[in-house]
Design a protein around this motif. Structure first.
Motif, short mmCIF file in Angstrom:
data_model
loop_
_atom_site.label_atom_id
_atom_site.label_comp_id
_atom_site.label_asym_id
_atom_site.label_seq_id
_atom_site.Cartn_x
_atom_site.Cartn_y
_atom_site.Cartn_z
N ALA A 146 0.83 -1.20 0.00
CA ALA A 146 0.00 0.00 0.00
C ALA A 146 0.86 1.24 0.00
O ALA A 146 0.57 2.24 -0.65
CB ALA A 146 -0.93 -0.01 1.22
N ALA A 147 1.96 1.19 0.76
CA ALA A 147 2.84 2.35 0.85
C ALA A 147 3.71 2.47 -0.39
O ALA A 147 4.18 3.55 -0.73
CB ALA A 147 3.71 2.25 2.09
N GLY A 148 3.97 1.33 -1.05
CA GLY A 148 4.79 1.32 -2.24
C GLY A 148 6.27 1.53 -1.96
O GLY A 148 7.06 1.76 -2.86
N ALA A 149 6.64 1.46 -0.68
CA ALA A 149 8.04 1.70 -0.32
C ALA A 149 8.71 0.39 0.07
O ALA A 149 8.19 -0.35 0.88
CB ALA A 149 8.10 2.69 0.84
N ARG A 150 9.84 0.14 -0.53
CA ARG A 150 10.61 -1.06 -0.20
C ARG A 150 12.00 -0.64 0.25
O ARG A 150 12.56 0.34 -0.24
CB ARG A 150 10.71 -2.00 -1.41
CG ARG A 150 9.37 -2.59 -1.82
CD ARG A 150 9.51 -3.47 -3.03
NE ARG A 150 10.36 -4.63 -2.80
CZ ARG A 150 9.95 -5.76 -2.25
NH1 ARG A 150 8.71 -5.88 -1.84
NH2 ARG A 150 10.77 -6.78 -2.10
N THR A 151 12.53 -1.40 1.19
CA THR A 151 13.84 -1.09 1.72
C THR A 151 14.91 -1.61 0.75
O THR A 151 14.81 -2.73 0.25
CB THR A 151 14.04 -1.76 3.09
OG1 THR A 151 12.95 -1.39 3.94
CG2 THR A 151 15.35 -1.33 3.72
N GLY A 152 15.93 -0.80 0.50
CA GLY A 152 17.00 -1.21 -0.40
C GLY A 152 17.80 -2.37 0.15
O GLY A 152 17.84 -2.60 1.37
N LEU A 153 18.47 -3.09 -0.73
CA LEU A 153 19.24 -4.26 -0.33
C LEU A 153 20.37 -3.88 0.63
O LEU A 153 20.59 -4.56 1.64
CB LEU A 153 19.83 -4.94 -1.57
CG LEU A 153 20.70 -6.18 -1.31
CD1 LEU A 153 19.92 -7.26 -0.58
CD2 LEU A 153 21.27 -6.72 -2.63
N ALA A 154 21.08 -2.80 0.35
CA ALA A 154 22.21 -2.40 1.21
C ALA A 154 21.74 -2.08 2.62
O ALA A 154 22.37 -2.48 3.61
CB ALA A 154 22.93 -1.20 0.60
N VAL A 155 20.62 -1.36 2.71
CA VAL A 155 20.08 -1.01 4.03
C VAL A 155 19.62 -2.26 4.76
O VAL A 155 19.84 -2.42 5.97
CB VAL A 155 18.91 -0.01 3.89
CG1 VAL A 155 18.24 0.23 5.24
CG2 VAL A 155 19.41 1.30 3.30
N THR A 156 18.99 -3.18 4.05
CA THR A 156 18.52 -4.42 4.65
C THR A 156 19.68 -5.24 5.20
O THR A 156 19.63 -5.74 6.33
CB THR A 156 17.74 -5.26 3.61
OG1 THR A 156 16.60 -4.52 3.16
CG2 THR A 156 17.28 -6.58 4.22
N VAL A 157 20.73 -5.39 4.40
CA VAL A 157 21.90 -6.16 4.84
C VAL A 157 22.57 -5.49 6.03
O VAL A 157 22.95 -6.15 7.01
CB VAL A 157 22.91 -6.32 3.68
CG1 VAL A 157 24.22 -6.92 4.18
CG2 VAL A 157 22.32 -7.20 2.58
N ALA A 158 22.70 -4.16 5.98
CA ALA A 158 23.32 -3.44 7.09
C ALA A 158 22.52 -3.60 8.37
O ALA A 158 23.09 -3.80 9.46
CB ALA A 158 23.45 -1.95 6.73
N THR A 159 21.21 -3.53 8.26
CA THR A 159 20.35 -3.70 9.44
C THR A 159 20.47 -5.11 9.99
O THR A 159 20.58 -5.32 11.21
CB THR A 159 18.88 -3.42 9.08
OG1 THR A 159 18.77 -2.10 8.56
CG2 THR A 159 17.99 -3.55 10.30
N CYS A 160 20.47 -6.09 9.11
CA CYS A 160 20.59 -7.49 9.52
C CYS A 160 21.93 -7.75 10.21
O CYS A 160 21.99 -8.41 11.25
CB CYS A 160 20.44 -8.39 8.29
SG CYS A 160 20.28 -10.14 8.68
#
Length: 209
Positions: free
Chosen positions: A106-120
């Motif tokens: 609904a928001a149409g916003a997805r987290t980028g791969l780099a941000v996802t990996v950094a968060t993980c």
């Protein structure tokens, strides 16, 4: 075919590994949320599993003893991890209080791969519980198996891989439930409570040593 002592070590590692990892925590909550969003699931599962394998190997190689020999290291990691978890917890709380940003599609916003990996990576390596459980506890327990300690480590590694894969890929089965914004609000509310609770506990542990 594995001999009985090797099989016992493997099964023991598998059981202890599952016992330590199958609990709601910062890392598991993140993997669950990514699985529900169908967002970078394979990468997240791989990062978590490889990180666990590295930590398990470090524990078997004696890193737990090295950590115990540096008294200031654990409190330092506690404060760093607490800052990250508290920040992540506040973000989850904000999502829970803002219904318009709850359902990814609904928001149409997805987290980028780099941000996802950094968060993980941050949720894994900045969490002192990971070092205490995986490195110190698993490492010291593996020493009791002597020459079979690597079979024990293999069992713990298999437990980690099975759990993260099951959690990440199995989460999609719950997507019909999370088609409703209310379900996302509840999930993010729970994640916020978990992160904030862990953050506070780390601050207390940092002060008490």
């Amino acid at each position: 075919m594995l001999h009985t002592p090797a099989l016992l070590a493997l099964v023991s590692g598998l059981a202890l590994g599952l016992g330590l990892i199958v609990a709601i925590g910062a890392q598991n909550a993140f993997v669950l949320r990514q699985g529900l969003r169908l967002e970078h699931v394979t990468v997240v599962v791989a990062v978590c599993a490889v990180s666990d394998l590295a930590l398990i190997a470090a524990g078997v190689l004696g890193a737990g003893s090295a950590l115990s020999a540096v008294p200031w290291l654990i409190p330092a990691v506690c404060f760093g991890g607490a800052a990250f978890l508290l920040g992540y917890g506040f973000l989850a709380a904000r999502r829970a209080l803002r219904p318009g940003s709850l359902v990814p599609d609904a928001a149409g916003a997805r987290t980028g791969l780099a941000v996802t990996v950094a968060t993980c990576l941050a949720l894994t390596w900045l969490n002192p519980h990971v070092y205490l459980d995986t490195v110190v506890l698993l490492g010291s327990t593996s020493a009791t198996f002597g020459e079979r300690r690597w079979e024990f480590a293999a069992g713990a590694g298999v437990a980690s891989l099975l759990w993260f894969a099951g959690l990440g890929y199995g989460a999609r089965l719950l997507r019909p439930v999370f088609a409703r914004p209310t379900a996302w609000r509840v999930l993010d509310g729970v994640i916020a409570l978990v992160m904030l609770g862990l953050g506070v506990s780390l601050v207390v542990r940092g002060f008490t040593g």
